[in-house]
Design a protein around this motif. Structure first.
Motif, PDB file in Angstrom:
ATOM      1  N   ALA A  93     -16.925  71.654  40.246  1.00 23.18           N
ATOM      2  CA  ALA A  93     -15.464  72.053  39.809  1.00 23.18           C
ATOM      3  C   ALA A  93     -15.401  71.737  38.244  1.00 23.18           C
ATOM      4  CB  ALA A  93     -14.673  71.021  40.600  1.00 23.18           C
ATOM      5  N   ILE A  94     -15.882  70.676  37.655  1.00 21.29           N
ATOM      6  CA  ILE A  94     -15.870  70.583  36.067  1.00 21.29           C
ATOM      7  C   ILE A  94     -16.680  71.826  35.491  1.00 21.29           C
ATOM      8  CG2 ILE A  94     -16.293  68.970  34.394  1.00 21.29           C
ATOM      9  CD1 ILE A  94     -15.973  66.572  36.384  1.00 21.29           C
ATOM     10  N   TYR A  95     -17.820  72.058  36.192  1.00 18.68           N
ATOM     11  CA  TYR A  95     -18.763  72.926  35.287  1.00 18.68           C
ATOM     12  C   TYR A  95     -18.010  74.184  35.230  1.00 18.68           C
ATOM     13  CZ  TYR A  95     -23.292  74.729  33.791  1.00 18.68           C
ATOM     14  OH  TYR A  95     -24.289  75.353  32.947  1.00 18.68           O
ATOM     15  N   LEU A  96     -17.386  74.775  36.416  1.00 19.63           N
ATOM     16  CA  LEU A  96     -17.101  76.157  36.189  1.00 19.63           C
ATOM     17  C   LEU A  96     -15.655  76.385  35.917  1.00 19.63           C
ATOM     18  CD1 LEU A  96     -18.549  77.269  39.673  1.00 19.63           C
ATOM     19  CD2 LEU A  96     -19.578  77.881  37.570  1.00 19.63           C
ATOM     20  N   ALA A  97     -14.627  75.487  36.118  1.00 22.43           N
ATOM     21  CA  ALA A  97     -13.035  75.419  35.871  1.00 22.43           C
ATOM     22  C   ALA A  97     -12.710  75.600  34.742  1.00 22.43           C
ATOM     23  CB  ALA A  97     -12.387  74.580  37.003  1.00 22.43           C
ATOM     24  N   ASP A  98     -11.674  76.284  34.568  1.00 23.73           N
ATOM     25  CA  ASP A  98     -10.631  76.168  33.532  1.00 23.73           C
ATOM     26  C   ASP A  98      -9.525  75.285  33.768  1.00 23.73           C
ATOM     27  OD1 ASP A  98     -11.781  78.415  31.572  1.00 23.73           O
ATOM     28  OD2 ASP A  98     -11.233  79.835  33.235  1.00 23.73           O
ATOM     29  N   ARG A  99      -9.261  75.420  35.208  1.00 21.16           N
ATOM     30  CA  ARG A  99      -8.145  74.422  35.848  1.00 21.16           C
ATOM     31  C   ARG A  99      -8.756  74.109  36.897  1.00 21.16           C
ATOM     32  NH1 ARG A  99      -2.559  76.374  36.246  1.00 21.16           N
ATOM     33  NH2 ARG A  99      -3.411  78.502  36.236  1.00 21.16           N
ATOM     34  N   ILE A 100      -8.369  72.757  37.349  1.00 19.99           N
ATOM     35  CA  ILE A 100      -8.780  72.295  38.723  1.00 19.99           C
ATOM     36  C   ILE A 100      -7.478  71.612  39.432  1.00 19.99           C
ATOM     37  CG2 ILE A 100      -9.991  70.346  40.122  1.00 19.99           C
ATOM     38  CD1 ILE A 100     -12.008  70.200  37.830  1.00 19.99           C
ATOM     39  N   PHE A 101      -7.263  72.382  40.769  1.00 28.27           N
ATOM     40  CA  PHE A 101      -6.058  71.681  41.345  1.00 28.27           C
ATOM     41  C   PHE A 101      -7.038  70.713  42.520  1.00 28.27           C
ATOM     42  CE2 PHE A 101      -4.574  75.376  39.481  1.00 28.27           C
ATOM     43  CZ  PHE A 101      -3.285  75.105  39.082  1.00 28.27           C
ATOM     44  N   ILE A 102      -6.361  69.428  42.679  1.00 29.61           N
ATOM     45  CA  ILE A 102      -7.070  68.621  43.463  1.00 29.61           C
ATOM     46  C   ILE A 102      -6.020  68.462  44.481  1.00 29.61           C
ATOM     47  CG2 ILE A 102      -7.344  66.078  44.061  1.00 29.61           C
ATOM     48  CD1 ILE A 102      -8.098  65.697  41.092  1.00 29.61           C
ATOM     49  N   MET A 103      -6.802  68.668  45.903  1.00 33.84           N
ATOM     50  CA  MET A 103      -5.823  68.834  47.182  1.00 33.84           C
ATOM     51  C   MET A 103      -6.059  67.448  48.102  1.00 33.84           C
ATOM     52  SD  MET A 103      -5.868  72.648  48.887  1.00 33.84           S
ATOM     53  CE  MET A 103      -4.849  72.046  50.221  1.00 33.84           C
ATOM     54  N   GLY A 104      -5.018  66.800  48.543  1.00 34.29           N
ATOM     55  CA  GLY A 104      -5.223  65.710  49.688  1.00 34.29           C
ATOM     56  C   GLY A 104      -4.750  66.727  51.001  1.00 34.29           C
ATOM     57  N   ALA A 105      -5.029  65.762  51.983  1.00 29.76           N
ATOM     58  CA  ALA A 105      -4.787  66.360  53.368  1.00 29.76           C
ATOM     59  C   ALA A 105      -3.751  65.607  54.213  1.00 29.76           C
ATOM     60  CB  ALA A 105      -6.135  66.184  54.237  1.00 29.76           C
ATOM     61  N   ASN A 106      -3.690  66.261  55.416  1.00 33.10           N
ATOM     62  CA  ASN A 106      -2.630  65.609  56.463  1.00 33.10           C
ATOM     63  C   ASN A 106      -1.081  65.600  55.885  1.00 33.10           C
ATOM     64  OD1 ASN A 106      -4.634  65.328  57.931  1.00 33.10           O
ATOM     65  ND2 ASN A 106      -5.350  63.647  57.131  1.00 33.10           N
ATOM     66  N   PRO A 107      -0.471  66.790  55.436  1.00 34.31           N
ATOM     67  CA  PRO A 107      -0.923  68.021  55.389  1.00 34.31           C
ATOM     68  C   PRO A 107      -1.541  68.380  53.957  1.00 34.31           C
ATOM     69  CG  PRO A 107       1.544  67.892  54.915  1.00 34.31           C
ATOM     70  CD  PRO A 107       0.862  66.741  55.313  1.00 34.31           C
ATOM     71  N   GLY A 108      -2.246  69.455  53.793  1.00 36.36           N
ATOM     72  CA  GLY A 108      -2.640  69.985  52.396  1.00 36.36           C
ATOM     73  C   GLY A 108      -1.886  70.244  51.465  1.00 36.36           C
ATOM     74  N   ARG A 109      -1.786  69.386  50.249  1.00 35.60           N
ATOM     75  CA  ARG A 109      -0.863  69.284  49.227  1.00 35.60           C
ATOM     76  C   ARG A 109      -1.671  69.356  47.935  1.00 35.60           C
ATOM     77  NH1 ARG A 109       2.087  64.799  51.790  1.00 35.60           N
ATOM     78  NH2 ARG A 109       3.697  65.827  52.970  1.00 35.60           N
ATOM     79  N   ILE A 110      -1.014  70.150  46.698  1.00 31.57           N
ATOM     80  CA  ILE A 110      -1.841  69.815  45.603  1.00 31.57           C
ATOM     81  C   ILE A 110      -1.123  68.506  44.970  1.00 31.57           C
ATOM     82  CG2 ILE A 110      -1.921  70.668  43.231  1.00 31.57           C
ATOM     83  CD1 ILE A 110      -3.303  72.352  45.290  1.00 31.57           C
ATOM     84  N   TYR A 111      -2.116  67.511  44.655  1.00 30.93           N
ATOM     85  CA  TYR A 111      -1.912  66.184  44.096  1.00 30.93           C
ATOM     86  C   TYR A 111      -1.663  66.323  42.612  1.00 30.93           C
ATOM     87  CZ  TYR A 111      -1.246  63.776  48.547  1.00 30.93           C
ATOM     88  OH  TYR A 111      -0.738  63.316  49.357  1.00 30.93           O
ATOM     89  N   LYS A 112      -2.784  66.870  42.018  1.00 29.62           N
ATOM     90  CA  LYS A 112      -2.885  66.941  40.377  1.00 29.62           C
ATOM     91  C   LYS A 112      -3.412  68.397  39.949  1.00 29.62           C
ATOM     92  CE  LYS A 112      -3.537  63.971  36.863  1.00 29.62           C
ATOM     93  NZ  LYS A 112      -2.665  63.204  36.221  1.00 29.62           N
ATOM     94  N   GLU A 113      -3.116  68.543  38.891  1.00 31.04           N
ATOM     95  CA  GLU A 113      -3.784  69.919  37.970  1.00 31.04           C
ATOM     96  C   GLU A 113      -4.246  69.044  36.884  1.00 31.04           C
ATOM     97  OE1 GLU A 113      -2.291  73.725  35.365  1.00 31.04           O
ATOM     98  OE2 GLU A 113      -0.953  72.897  36.952  1.00 31.04           O
ATOM     99  N   ILE A 114      -5.664  69.566  36.663  1.00 29.68           N
ATOM    100  CA  ILE A 114      -6.530  69.041  35.424  1.00 29.68           C
ATOM    101  C   ILE A 114      -7.026  70.397  34.741  1.00 29.68           C
ATOM    102  CG2 ILE A 114      -8.376  67.550  34.658  1.00 29.68           C
ATOM    103  CD1 ILE A 114      -7.995  66.017  37.271  1.00 29.68           C
TER     104      ILE A 114
END
Length: 260
Positions: free
Chosen positions: A200-221
């Protein structure tokens, strides 16, 4: 700033069975701009692939909307292509015919089709393998054929569902470099899902971190710095620690275990 090429707006996805209704994704919202590599990072089962299927039009959101260049996505199209880790090559067709398969139905002459196939096979370094059958190629080469086939369609967005997960480390690193090189030349827009922090770090311009149960975006980096990146430098390690700590935070918050 220009309008986003993909806009995901308050998207939730629920699956129903006879006994209960399960919410897989809840209130997902973010934009993707032309020429970006966006990475969705999360553990298995958090809904990453479901989100990609929604963007590709293979499934429909239970609520919210997904727009491609301002138009709601209601079905799959060649404007937004999915690239999976199993390559999906036809074993009885040569490399060049597997790439040409994506162009069938297009308004191209035979010479135009051949020119496009040759161009993109050259771009992924497989022109000398154009007559080979898939079983004669390594896994990395087969993935490069799949990339060439996706590029030949000239889509607006390429979706990648853990495309390098089945490959050995060195082949994966090589293809990550190839992907960056091609993406920069073609100014492609890519959405990629993975559970690999370093990828993710090597390729991304932006990373969206997901958590589960239910799936949500917790953080944008946002990942700063030129590509290709140095996996050993301090900036890379900073982002790695930042993301790892974020996973620990979401894990504790949800009282679930992340095996990373």
């Amino acid at each position: 700033m220009l309008a986003p090429i993909v806009s995901i707006q308050q998207v939730s996805k629920r699956f129903s069975s006879q006994k209960k209704q399960e919410t897989v994704l809840e209130q997902i919202s973010f934009d993707v701009h032309k020429g970006e590599i966006i990475v969705i990072l999360g553990k298995s089962g958090c809904g990453k692939s479901t989100l990609l299927n929604l963007v590709g039009g293979f499934e429909q959101a239970s609520s919210g909307s997904i727009l491609l260049d301002g138009e709601e996505i209601k079905k799959p199209s060649k404007r937004c292509i999915m690239l999976m880790q199993n390559y999906a090559l036809l074993p009885w067709r040569s490399v060049e015919k597997n790439v040409a398969l994506a162009l069938e139905g297009e308004k191209l002459t035979k010479d135009e089709m051949t020119e496009r196939v040759v161009h993109y096979l050259g771009m992924v370094g497989l022109l000398d393998k154009r007559k080979a059958l898939p079983h004669e190629l390594s896994g990395g080469m087969q993935q490069r054929v799949a990339i060439a086939r996706a590029l030949a369609i000239q889509p607006e967005v390429i979706l990648m569902d853990e495309p390098f997960a089945a490959l050995d480390t060195f082949t994966r690193y090589y293809l990550q470099d190839e992907l960056i090189s091609i993406q920069q030349r073609e100014q492609m827009t890519i959405m990629l899902v993975t559970h690999d922090i370093d990828e993710a770090i090597y390729l991304a311009d932006r990373i969206f971190i997901m958590g589960a149960n239910p799936g949500r975006i917790y953080k944008e980096i946002s990942i700063k710095g030129a590509k290709p990146r140095n996996r050993a430098d301090a900036d890379f390690q900073h982002y790695r620690e930042l993301i790892f700590n974020e996973f620990q935070f979401t894990s504790n918050k949800q009282q679930i275990e992340y095996n990373i």
